[in-house]
Write a protein that holds these residues in place. Structure first.
Motif, PDB file in Angstrom:
ATOM      1  N   SER A   1       0.819  -1.212   0.000  1.00 47.19           N
ATOM      2  CA  SER A   1       0.000   0.000   0.000  1.00 47.19           C
ATOM      3  C   SER A   1       0.852   1.261   0.000  1.00 47.19           C
ATOM      4  CB  SER A   1      -0.926   0.008   1.221  1.00 47.19           C
ATOM      5  OG  SER A   1      -1.811  -1.092   1.180  1.00 47.19           O
ATOM      6  N   ARG A   2       2.092   1.131   0.444  1.00 51.31           N
ATOM      7  CA  ARG A   2       2.978   2.289   0.524  1.00 51.31           C
ATOM      8  C   ARG A   2       3.877   2.430  -0.698  1.00 51.31           C
ATOM      9  NH1 ARG A   2       4.325   1.106   6.902  1.00 51.31           N
ATOM     10  NH2 ARG A   2       2.392   1.972   7.714  1.00 51.31           N
ATOM     11  N   ILE A   3       3.709   1.516  -1.653  1.00 49.85           N
ATOM     12  CA  ILE A   3       4.482   1.575  -2.883  1.00 49.85           C
ATOM     13  C   ILE A   3       3.559   2.056  -3.999  1.00 49.85           C
ATOM     14  CG2 ILE A   3       5.817   0.248  -4.565  1.00 49.85           C
ATOM     15  CD1 ILE A   3       6.435  -1.734  -2.275  1.00 49.85           C
ATOM     16  N   PRO A   4       3.895   3.145  -4.668  1.00 45.02           N
ATOM     17  CA  PRO A   4       2.998   3.693  -5.704  1.00 45.02           C
ATOM     18  C   PRO A   4       2.592   2.645  -6.740  1.00 45.02           C
ATOM     19  CG  PRO A   4       4.808   5.215  -5.264  1.00 45.02           C
ATOM     20  CD  PRO A   4       5.126   3.959  -4.510  1.00 45.02           C
ATOM     21  N   ARG A   5       1.291   2.561  -6.980  1.00 40.94           N
ATOM     22  CA  ARG A   5       0.692   1.733  -8.027  1.00 40.94           C
ATOM     23  C   ARG A   5       0.854   0.228  -7.791  1.00 40.94           C
ATOM     24  NH1 ARG A   5      -1.015   5.016 -11.786  1.00 40.94           N
ATOM     25  NH2 ARG A   5      -1.551   3.295 -13.163  1.00 40.94           N
ATOM     26  N   ALA A   6       1.357  -0.177  -6.634  1.00 35.03           N
ATOM     27  CA  ALA A   6       1.549  -1.606  -6.385  1.00 35.03           C
ATOM     28  C   ALA A   6       0.218  -2.348  -6.282  1.00 35.03           C
ATOM     29  CB  ALA A   6       2.369  -1.819  -5.115  1.00 35.03           C
ATOM     30  N   LEU A   7      -0.845  -1.649  -5.903  1.00 37.40           N
ATOM     31  CA  LEU A   7      -2.151  -2.300  -5.741  1.00 37.40           C
ATOM     32  C   LEU A   7      -3.023  -2.208  -6.992  1.00 37.40           C
ATOM     33  CD1 LEU A   7      -3.146  -1.231  -2.111  1.00 37.40           C
ATOM     34  CD2 LEU A   7      -2.128  -3.376  -2.862  1.00 37.40           C
ATOM     35  N   ASP A   8      -2.496  -1.580  -8.043  1.00 36.89           N
ATOM     36  CA  ASP A   8      -3.273  -1.447  -9.272  1.00 36.89           C
ATOM     37  C   ASP A   8      -3.662  -2.818  -9.813  1.00 36.89           C
ATOM     38  OD1 ASP A   8      -2.892   1.209  -8.981  1.00 36.89           O
ATOM     39  OD2 ASP A   8      -1.760   1.535 -10.820  1.00 36.89           O
ATOM     40  N   GLY A   9      -4.952  -2.997 -10.036  1.00 33.53           N
ATOM     41  CA  GLY A   9      -5.420  -4.258 -10.607  1.00 33.53           C
ATOM     42  C   GLY A   9      -5.596  -5.379  -9.604  1.00 33.53           C
ATOM     43  N   VAL A  10      -5.244  -5.157  -8.340  1.00 36.14           N
ATOM     44  CA  VAL A  10      -5.376  -6.199  -7.324  1.00 36.14           C
ATOM     45  C   VAL A  10      -6.807  -6.193  -6.785  1.00 36.14           C
ATOM     46  CG1 VAL A  10      -4.561  -7.043  -5.087  1.00 36.14           C
ATOM     47  CG2 VAL A  10      -2.955  -5.993  -6.687  1.00 36.14           C
ATOM     48  N   ILE A  11      -7.396  -7.374  -6.667  1.00 35.38           N
ATOM     49  CA  ILE A  11      -8.752  -7.490  -6.104  1.00 35.38           C
ATOM     50  C   ILE A  11      -8.636  -7.403  -4.583  1.00 35.38           C
ATOM     51  CG2 ILE A  11     -10.796  -8.951  -5.933  1.00 35.38           C
ATOM     52  CD1 ILE A  11      -9.885 -10.270  -8.590  1.00 35.38           C
ATOM     53  N   LEU A  12      -9.117  -6.296  -4.022  1.00 38.34           N
ATOM     54  CA  LEU A  12      -8.952  -6.055  -2.587  1.00 38.34           C
ATOM     55  C   LEU A  12     -10.177  -6.433  -1.765  1.00 38.34           C
ATOM     56  CD1 LEU A  12      -7.160  -2.567  -2.721  1.00 38.34           C
ATOM     57  CD2 LEU A  12      -6.119  -4.808  -2.390  1.00 38.34           C
ATOM     58  N   ASP A  13     -11.295  -6.722  -2.410  1.00 37.99           N
ATOM     59  CA  ASP A  13     -12.538  -6.977  -1.670  1.00 37.99           C
ATOM     60  C   ASP A  13     -12.400  -8.132  -0.688  1.00 37.99           C
ATOM     61  OD1 ASP A  13     -13.200  -5.733  -4.378  1.00 37.99           O
ATOM     62  OD2 ASP A  13     -15.056  -5.413  -3.260  1.00 37.99           O
ATOM     63  N   ASP A  14     -11.727  -9.200  -1.119  1.00 40.37           N
ATOM     64  CA  ASP A  14     -11.578 -10.352  -0.230  1.00 40.37           C
ATOM     65  C   ASP A  14     -10.735 -10.004   0.990  1.00 40.37           C
ATOM     66  OD1 ASP A  14     -13.097 -12.070  -1.867  1.00 40.37           O
ATOM     67  OD2 ASP A  14     -11.367 -12.426  -3.162  1.00 40.37           O
ATOM     68  N   PHE A  15      -9.707  -9.202   0.788  1.00 39.78           N
ATOM     69  CA  PHE A  15      -8.896  -8.758   1.927  1.00 39.78           C
ATOM     70  C   PHE A  15      -9.745  -7.906   2.880  1.00 39.78           C
ATOM     71  CE2 PHE A  15      -5.501  -9.139  -1.419  1.00 39.78           C
ATOM     72  CZ  PHE A  15      -4.812 -10.190  -0.823  1.00 39.78           C
ATOM     73  N   MET A  16     -10.571  -7.028   2.304  1.00 41.02           N
ATOM     74  CA  MET A  16     -11.419  -6.154   3.128  1.00 41.02           C
ATOM     75  C   MET A  16     -12.397  -6.988   3.948  1.00 41.02           C
ATOM     76  SD  MET A  16     -11.796  -2.925   3.703  1.00 41.02           S
ATOM     77  CE  MET A  16     -12.923  -1.667   4.315  1.00 41.02           C
ATOM     78  N   ASN A  17     -13.019  -7.964   3.306  1.00 45.09           N
ATOM     79  CA  ASN A  17     -13.953  -8.847   4.023  1.00 45.09           C
ATOM     80  C   ASN A  17     -13.256  -9.546   5.185  1.00 45.09           C
ATOM     81  OD1 ASN A  17     -16.290  -8.418   2.498  1.00 45.09           O
ATOM     82  ND2 ASN A  17     -15.649  -9.876   0.932  1.00 45.09           N
ATOM     83  N   PHE A  18     -12.072 -10.072   4.905  1.00 44.93           N
ATOM     84  CA  PHE A  18     -11.321 -10.809   5.924  1.00 44.93           C
ATOM     85  C   PHE A  18     -11.021  -9.910   7.122  1.00 44.93           C
ATOM     86  CE2 PHE A  18      -7.536 -12.447   7.963  1.00 44.93           C
ATOM     87  CZ  PHE A  18      -7.757 -13.819   7.994  1.00 44.93           C
ATOM     88  N   ILE A  19     -10.543  -8.698   6.846  1.00 45.39           N
ATOM     89  CA  ILE A  19     -10.179  -7.768   7.916  1.00 45.39           C
ATOM     90  C   ILE A  19     -11.388  -7.430   8.775  1.00 45.39           C
ATOM     91  CG2 ILE A  19      -9.450  -5.386   8.357  1.00 45.39           C
ATOM     92  CD1 ILE A  19      -7.531  -5.705   5.947  1.00 45.39           C
ATOM     93  N   ILE A  20     -12.501  -7.112   8.143  1.00 43.78           N
ATOM     94  CA  ILE A  20     -13.704  -6.737   8.898  1.00 43.78           C
ATOM     95  C   ILE A  20     -14.193  -7.916   9.734  1.00 43.78           C
ATOM     96  CG2 ILE A  20     -16.118  -6.053   8.682  1.00 43.78           C
ATOM     97  CD1 ILE A  20     -15.250  -4.460   6.169  1.00 43.78           C
ATOM     98  N   MET A  21     -14.099  -9.117   9.193  1.00 45.72           N
ATOM     99  CA  MET A  21     -14.584 -10.286   9.918  1.00 45.72           C
ATOM    100  C   MET A  21     -13.783 -10.556  11.187  1.00 45.72           C
ATOM    101  SD  MET A  21     -15.416 -13.009   6.851  1.00 45.72           S
ATOM    102  CE  MET A  21     -15.830 -14.361   7.960  1.00 45.72           C
ATOM    103  N   PHE A  22     -12.460 -10.378  11.123  1.00 41.89           N
ATOM    104  CA  PHE A  22     -11.621 -10.878  12.208  1.00 41.89           C
ATOM    105  C   PHE A  22     -10.934  -9.807  13.065  1.00 41.89           C
ATOM    106  CE2 PHE A  22     -11.647 -14.293   8.979  1.00 41.89           C
ATOM    107  CZ  PHE A  22     -12.224 -15.296   9.749  1.00 41.89           C
ATOM    108  N   MET A  23     -10.988  -8.544  12.669  1.00 41.71           N
ATOM    109  CA  MET A  23     -10.220  -7.524  13.377  1.00 41.71           C
ATOM    110  C   MET A  23     -10.664  -7.341  14.833  1.00 41.71           C
ATOM    111  SD  MET A  23     -11.778  -4.128  11.553  1.00 41.71           S
ATOM    112  CE  MET A  23     -10.947  -2.957  12.559  1.00 41.71           C
TER     113      MET A  23
END
Length: 1036
Positions: free
Chosen positions: A603-625
């Motif tokens: 997330s701290r590297i420019p454009r490193a997340l371009d094209g990455v599907i983040l929804d699954d990561f978001m779901n995981f974080i909300i479920m377990f945080m």
């Protein structure tokens, strides 16, 4: 008319061709070519047999043996001779192709083919038994003569040892014929030597060295079944020995040095050449950006070339059913022997280098590619039982997500009999699968058929898991010890550079004040250290941070990881089931930790997340945080907040992350609630540093909450939570928010006073110079340390006060609860005293912004909280609480604060409401004093034993049996869930109402009211009588 040249017979043509190929003669023709050897003894034997002195297929092998066995000092050495024989046979073959007579051409082609086969056969014999034939070569080499031929075959003109090319070329087809149909036993020593030589060529080679030639040679060899078998059976495939460790495997195994090739720094003992840092990044601060970019591109290109070929080497071996197990055993051994790389401090003499493990990480990710498709369609092949029941990887000792090691062991033992060892317990199915693999259709040529295997059982009964399963878990371990560890090392390196630069600045400042040779030496040492650190930092950046493909592959892998883990608990749905399934609870903690760490770095590297599907990561974080029942480690759950913090739109600058917060179903329903819960949970982490850790974690949560408050849908959820959880999580959240605010502001204000004293010391130049240099140095460091502490504490305090200000505008009820209102009022009074009280001038700083100290803004926010709570106060409890604070309350502070607010341009309406609140508080205070006086002497049994105030709702503590006021004990329980009198466990629902005592207190209050009213009535009668008497007298 010219006479026609007599046509040669096939026998004569054959003789000529064979003499040219083998460079021998049966007739002493006194030729000048030193390469041609006259086989006198052979010729005599042939003549004695009554045969013509012509070479033929029948005599071919006899002639070769006599040529090799004879003592011919001036002739070519055996291997060179045989190789050249093959080369000449190849050339003759091309000439034969132009012959017109098909019959003769066919016969001669057979002759040439037999000659080539014979040359290859005796090459094998010679290399397997070097002393069989005389060799008069004076400059013999210990390197296999095959090595330059292999290098020639893979198309490089560079010599592997760094010199110029020897000019040796491999005849077309020679190596293929040499390795294709050979006998393994005879070839094993030849290949053993060849692999050892290849390994030696890259032993000390860096990313800028010539590693590609040996690497392509390795790939060429393993493509031959014979070469693959010889490699995995080599004694150095997995070295053995008592002192075997990770570093030994890296430096002595055949593949280890290939994986060691890297741009990353290593221990000086194992340093490779050329030095990448020195060659590409020396004095980087003075170089043009284009030069640095060129270096980054070069390193990225060569490293990806290394990754690709190493992955192809492993894939060749994995596709071969005879060598697959050996590859998996090698990777497992590398992982197991380097498990201590996960420690904070890594011993470079016993652990493999970061370079090797980053390379292995990249290679393993390439092996995972076939099952990292967008739908993750093969995730059902990943069996969680692999972690617990398979002994190849040592994983059972790893810290689990929630279960203790004892719980994991008990669960494994209880379920041992249920381990699925596949559908059949015999080897027949395994052999059938191997057969199917061998005949798999060409349409799946690009996807290894090993990926489609189901678990089977070996004859020993030990479950054999499919390749996808093994590859998945091995990759998880490699990434933990490799890529993620290297990211951590990079982070530490950046911190070291920052600290060194701060120290250098201090030294230079001190040198200006008091020059000394020692100080100058320290400065020179630090400058060299920073230069070296900077080179290492850029090497990490070049190989890892600048490689978008590597990061994308890793993110794809960890997306599979989170989707698979969620599958263990029933999929992406809330709320989570209870209890937590043991399969999830027992999984290694680093699976999730590595996922979060990678997301933070990416997330701290420019454009490193371009094209990455983040929804699954978001779901995981909300479920377990916020789920301590699923993930025990609070620091791991706090890392999830750090990820979300990086994804906030104002920080990421990406529209993609904005939708995660504002258009994501689970986010809208649960994010605020789980953040508030984690804010509370993080108070007690179990670590000895928990008191300080919580501030950093809550800082991240506070930033997220402030952003979410600006989103209407999240703000509505927040208000709903505050109402529904008024006595639950929201009250706890508010309590800790107030605790932190008081501590942080108090600490930073006190530190400002200390800092000003130290600043005054240093500004007195005469006195300062008289002090010893060491003392000045220590005081300077203390000054800088205090600057950082004040800045951090003040920043955190500002966030907490700001959050109370904007939330209290719409949510006031929790602030005004009986167990909370007095704490809130005391806090606000204390802040007001500090900002406008008598000592406010002592808090003035030359550059307050430098320390994040904004007293005007702070005062505005505090006054806004006062006004917001007054607006929501329906029973005057807030005004009463303000005046109950005997420590900080002063009615004059309200007027002083109002004067300041008018000067700085605060809204006049707010100022007036604040002034009115001060007046109201003063009036309420007077009434409260009258009411207290009216009660007279209160019996001790009616007084709360903690605060010595009259109890209104007495409750009995179940353990100590002591009676206290409910709101007093509930306030205590917000921070400490124990009985204050004996430290036994206590919660709010355990309190026992003391109904009898409550009735007595109410009766006491009622009786005192009656007495007071009676006294008031008598007083009124007395006054009326006096007035009547006086009037009568006046009339008279």
């Amino acid at each position: 008319m010219a006479t026609q040249r007599p046509q040669r017979t096939p026998a004569e043509i054959e003789d000529i061709i064979l003499r040219k190929i083998f460079m021998v003669s049966l007739v002493d023709s006194m030729e000048n070519d030193y390469r041609i050897v006259y086989l006198e003894m052979t010729a005599a034997e042939i003549m004695s047999e009554g045969k013509d002195l012509k070479l033929s297929r029948e005599l071919m092998e006899r002639v070769v043996i006599d040529r090799l066995s004879g003592d011919f000092p001036a002739a070519e050495p055996p291997f060179q001779h045989l190789l050249n024989c093959y080369r000449r046979a190849y050339e003759e073959g091309k000439k034969i192709a132009s012959m017109k007579d098909k019959n003769v051409r066919g016969e001669m082609e057979l002759v040439v083919k037999q000659a080539k086969k014979l040359a290859v056969s005796y090459c094998r014999i010679h290399l397997g038994n070097p002393d069989m034939f005389p060799n008069h070569q004076t400059n013999k080499s210990n390197v296999s003569p095959l090595l330059p031929l292999v290098f020639s075959e893979v198309g490089s003109n560079l010599d592997a040892f760094g010199g110029t090319s020897t000019g040796i070329s491999c005849p077309p087809g020679f190596l293929d014929e040499f390795f294709r149909d050979a006998d393994y036993d005879s070839m094993e020593p030849v290949l053993k030597q060849l692999y050892e030589d290849l390994r030696g060529t890259v032993l000390t080679v860096s990313a800028l060295g010539n590693f590609q030639q040996p690497l392509r040679a390795l790939l060429l060899l393993v493509k031959y079944p014979l070469g693959a078998k010889a490699l995995v059976n080599h004694p150095w495939w997995i070295p053995k020995g008592v002192y075997l460790n990770g570093r030994v495997i890296e430096m002595t195994s055949i593949l280890g040095p290939f994986f060691h090739v890297s741009a990353l720094p290593d221990h000086a003992i194992f340093k490779s050449e050329p030095d990448v840092g020195q060659q590409c990044f020396s004095e980087a601060s003075t170089r043009r950006p284009a030069d640095l970019l060129s270096s980054f591109t070069t390193i990225k290109t060569v490293m990806n070339s290394l990754y690709d070929v190493l992955a192809e080497v492993l894939m060749c071996l994995l596709k071969n059913t005879n060598t697959r197990e050996n590859v998996l055993e090698y990777i497992a051994e590398v992982i197991n022997r380097n498990s201590s790389r996960a420690h904070l401090q890594v011993d470079p003499l016993s652990c493999a280098s970061s370079g090797m493990f980053v390379n292995l990480s990249a290679v393993m990710l390439r092996l995972c590619e076939p099952f990292l498709d967008a739908n993750l369609s093969k995730r059902d092949k990943i069996d969680p039982k692999y972690v617990f029941h398979y002994s190849r990887l040592e994983m059972r000792g790893l810290t689990a997500l929630h279960a203790s090691s004892e719980e994991v062991s008990e669960w494994i033992n209880n379920n041992a009999s249920k381990v699925d060892t596949a559908t059949n317990n015999n080897d027949e199915q395994y052999r059938l699968l191997q057969s199917q693999e061998a005949t798999s259709s060409s349409s799946n040529a690009n996807v290894p058929s090993i990926l489609n295997k189901n678990p089977v059982s070996t004859s020993s009964g030990n479950a054999k898991y499919p390749f996808i399963c093994e590859c998945f878990f091995m990759t998880a371990r490699v990434l933990n010890l490799g890529l993620l560890k290297a990211f951590s090392d990079f982070k530490n390196l950046v911190q070291d550079i920052s600290r060194s630069e701060d120290t250098l600045s201090s030294f230079k400042a001190m040198l200006e004040q008091a020059p000394s040779p020692q100080l100058q030496q320290d400065i020179s040492r630090l400058e060299k250290e920073i230069e070296l650190y900077s080179q290492e930092k850029l090497c990490y950046e070049a190989q890892m941070l600048r490689d978008g493909g590597l990061l994308q592959h890793a993110l794809s892998y960890y997306r599979l990881m989170v989707v698979w883990l969620v599958g263990l608990v029933g999929g992406f749905k809330m709320p989570l089931q209870s209890p937590c399934p043991m399969e999830f609870s027992s999984m290694p903690e680093h699976f999730v930790e590595d996922t979060m760490e990678l997301l933070i770095y990416a997330s701290r590297i420019p454009r490193a997340l371009d094209g990455v599907i983040l929804d699954d990561f978001m779901n995981f974080i909300i479920m377990f945080m916020a789920s301590v029942e699923y993930i025990r480690n609070p620091y791991l759950r706090a890392k999830m907040v750090e990820v979300l913090n990086c994804w906030m739109p104002q920080r990421s600058g990406s529209k993609a992350t904005e939708t995660l917060f504002e258009g994501h179903q689970l986010s809208l329903e649960y994010l605020v609630k789980n953040l508030l819960k984690l804010y509370v949970d993080i108070e007690f982490t179990g670590s000895h540093t928990q008191f300080y850790d919580k501030f950093n974690i809550r800082h991240n949560i506070a930033e997220l909450l402030e952003y979410l408050w600006q989103v209407p849908s999240h703000r509505n959820v927040w208000r709903k939570i505050a109402k529904e959880e008024e006595k639950g999580v929201y009250l706890n959240f508010l309590n800790f928010l107030i605790n932190d605010s008081i501590y942080l502001l108090d600490e930073s204000l006190n530190k400002i006073l200390e800092h000003k004293e130290l600043e005054a010391e240093m500004s007195n130049a005469t006195e300062w110079e008289r002090r010893p240099a060491q003392e000045r140095q220590e005081r300077t460091r203390l000054f800088q340390s205090q600057e950082n502490i004040i800045r951090i504490d003040m920043k955190l305090a500002n966030e907490d006060v700001s959050m109370m200000a904007f939330t209290s505008e719409q949510i006031t009820a929790p602030f005004l609860l009986p167990e909370m209102v007095e704490r809130v009022a005391s806090m606000l009074n204390y802040f007001l005293l500090q900002l406008v009280g008598p000592q406010r001038k002592s808090l003035s700083l030359k550059d307050p912004e430098k320390y994040e100290f904004r007293p005007k803004l702070l005062l505005k926010q505090i006054v806004n909280i006062y006004v917001n709570l007054e607006r929501g106060d329906e029973d005057n409890s807030f005004a009463v609480a303000i005046t109950k604070d005997g420590r900080s309350y002063n009615e004059q502070l309200f007027g002083a604060a109002a004067d300041v607010l008018r000067r700085i341009g605060e809204d006049a309406k707010i100022v007036q409401e604040f002034v009115d609140l001060g007046v109201k508080a003063k009036l309420v205070a007077s009434e409260a004093m009258d009411a207290e006086a009216a009660l007279g002497d209160i019996p001790d049994e009616f007084l709360d034993p903690i605060q010595y105030t009259l109890m209104r709702d007495p409750v009995v503590l179940p353990s100590s049996k002591i009676t206290v006021d409910r709101h007093v004990i509930q306030r205590h329980l917000l921070s400490d869930s124990t009985d204050p009198f004996n430290r036994s466990h206590l919660t709010g629902d355990m309190l026992i109402p003391n109904v009898e005592l409550k009735a007595q207190i109410q009766e006491f209050i009622k009786s005192q009211d009656v007495k007071r009213h009676g006294q008031d009535s008598n007083m009124q009668n007395t006054k009326a009588t006096i007035q009547t008497t006086d009037t009568t007298n006046l009339i008279k």
